[in-house]
Scaffold this active site. Structure first.
Site, PDB file in Angstrom:
ATOM      1  N   ASP A  70     -46.608 -16.190 119.464  1.00 56.53           N
ATOM      2  CA  ASP A  70     -47.023 -15.042 120.264  1.00 56.53           C
ATOM      3  C   ASP A  70     -48.098 -15.447 121.255  1.00 56.53           C
ATOM      4  O   ASP A  70     -48.661 -16.532 121.195  1.00 56.53           O
ATOM      5  CB  ASP A  70     -47.391 -13.828 119.416  1.00 56.53           C
ATOM      6  CG  ASP A  70     -48.717 -13.909 118.708  1.00 56.53           C
ATOM      7  OD1 ASP A  70     -49.500 -14.852 118.940  1.00 56.53           O
ATOM      8  OD2 ASP A  70     -49.007 -13.018 117.900  1.00 56.53           O
ATOM      9  N   ASN A  78     -53.460  -6.930 128.917  1.00 54.77           N
ATOM     10  CA  ASN A  78     -53.144  -5.525 129.212  1.00 54.77           C
ATOM     11  C   ASN A  78     -54.388  -4.735 129.599  1.00 54.77           C
ATOM     12  O   ASN A  78     -54.358  -3.932 130.529  1.00 54.77           O
ATOM     13  CB  ASN A  78     -52.465  -4.859 128.010  1.00 54.77           C
ATOM     14  CG  ASN A  78     -50.980  -5.135 127.957  1.00 54.77           C
ATOM     15  OD1 ASN A  78     -50.362  -5.460 128.953  1.00 54.77           O
ATOM     16  ND2 ASN A  78     -50.406  -5.011 126.776  1.00 54.77           N
ATOM     17  N   HIS A  83     -50.583  -2.753 132.057  1.00 55.83           N
ATOM     18  CA  HIS A  83     -49.339  -3.020 131.329  1.00 55.83           C
ATOM     19  C   HIS A  83     -48.237  -3.600 132.201  1.00 55.83           C
ATOM     20  O   HIS A  83     -47.388  -4.357 131.708  1.00 55.83           O
ATOM     21  CB  HIS A  83     -48.865  -1.748 130.626  1.00 55.83           C
ATOM     22  CG  HIS A  83     -49.753  -1.356 129.494  1.00 55.83           C
ATOM     23  ND1 HIS A  83     -49.656  -1.929 128.251  1.00 55.83           N
ATOM     24  CD2 HIS A  83     -50.785  -0.482 129.428  1.00 55.83           C
ATOM     25  CE1 HIS A  83     -50.569  -1.401 127.458  1.00 55.83           C
ATOM     26  NE2 HIS A  83     -51.277  -0.536 128.147  1.00 55.83           N
ATOM     27  N   ASP A  87     -46.290  -6.848 131.162  1.00 53.88           N
ATOM     28  CA  ASP A  87     -44.829  -6.983 131.103  1.00 53.88           C
ATOM     29  C   ASP A  87     -44.358  -8.215 131.864  1.00 53.88           C
ATOM     30  O   ASP A  87     -43.444  -8.924 131.426  1.00 53.88           O
ATOM     31  CB  ASP A  87     -44.155  -5.740 131.691  1.00 53.88           C
ATOM     32  CG  ASP A  87     -44.222  -4.535 130.771  1.00 53.88           C
ATOM     33  OD1 ASP A  87     -44.647  -4.677 129.598  1.00 53.88           O
ATOM     34  OD2 ASP A  87     -43.851  -3.433 131.229  1.00 53.88           O
ATOM     35  N   GLU A 113     -45.677  -8.885 121.908  1.00 50.41           N
ATOM     36  CA  GLU A 113     -45.779 -10.216 122.518  1.00 50.41           C
ATOM     37  C   GLU A 113     -45.364 -11.318 121.546  1.00 50.41           C
ATOM     38  O   GLU A 113     -45.712 -12.474 121.725  1.00 50.41           O
ATOM     39  CB  GLU A 113     -47.204 -10.454 123.022  1.00 50.41           C
ATOM     40  CG  GLU A 113     -48.248 -10.702 121.960  1.00 50.41           C
ATOM     41  CD  GLU A 113     -48.806  -9.463 121.282  1.00 50.41           C
ATOM     42  OE1 GLU A 113     -49.760  -9.614 120.522  1.00 50.41           O
ATOM     43  OE2 GLU A 113     -48.289  -8.361 121.482  1.00 50.41           O
TER      44      GLU A 113
END
Length: 191
Positions: A70, A78, A83, A87, A113
């Site tokens: 991750d 974020n 966000h 993304d 993630e």
């Protein structure tokens, strides 16, 4: 001279409708198995692939390696950048990871993630090298990209005698958390 005329319009239309229905079903299945953000397998599809790989490995005796990774400090991405940028970071990690995977591997986004890289026929030594290449590729690949620079932490486990799919996953996931406890931006191997 005899001539027989046969109207095949209905048969043609049925075949065309059948082909359209099959293509629609294929596309629906692909959409159901794919993470929309990354284009990788989604959690359900990746975990099903893990189940199948463990079953095949039991029968064949071939190794199976699993890497769970991750993005380090993703919440900060974020919080600082929003966000939408988060993304884009996730999508970029997915693209970089896809370039590292072999054709027969399964790469999936399993939540937020967090990603899974299933490597059938791959022993621990080769999988650890691959995980390190992935870690480096993501660090280097996001350093000059128009997104925040990020790193990943990864955990690796090779299937052991008696492992079920969820046991193998749990061991790799525990190794991921060990990598995070040891300072992040590293790969840890399951005990």
């Amino acid at each position: 001279m005899f001539m027989v005329i046969r109207d095949v319009t209905e048969k043609y239309l049925l075949q065309r409708d059948r082909n359209v229905a099959l293509e629609t079903a294929r596309l629906a299945r692909k959409e159901a198995d794919t993470d929309a953000l990354t284009g990788l397998a989604n959690r359900r599809c990746a975990m099903a692939a893990l189940d199948r790989a463990v079953a095949v490995a039991r029968r064949s005796g071939q190794p199976v390696s699993l890497i769970v990774f991750d993005i380090d400090h993703f919440k900060q991405v974020n919080d600082r950048h929003g966000h939408l940028v988060g993304d884009r970071v996730i999508a970029k990690v997915g693209r970089i990871a896809a370039r590292q995977a072999r054709e027969r591997d399964c790469l999936g986004r399993i939540g937020g993630e967090e990603f899974l890289w299933l490597m059938p026929g791959c022993d621990a030594c080769s999988a650890l090298r691959a995980a390190e290449r992935l870690r480096w590729a993501i660090e280097a690949g996001t350093h000059s990209a128009p997104i925040p620079s990020i790193t990943i932490s990864a955990g690796h486990a090779e299937m052991e005698q008696g492992d079920a799919a969820l046991t193998l996953f749990a061991r790799a996931d525990e190794a991921l958390y060990a990598a995070k406890r040891e300072g992040r931006n590293r790969v840890a191997q399951a005990a």
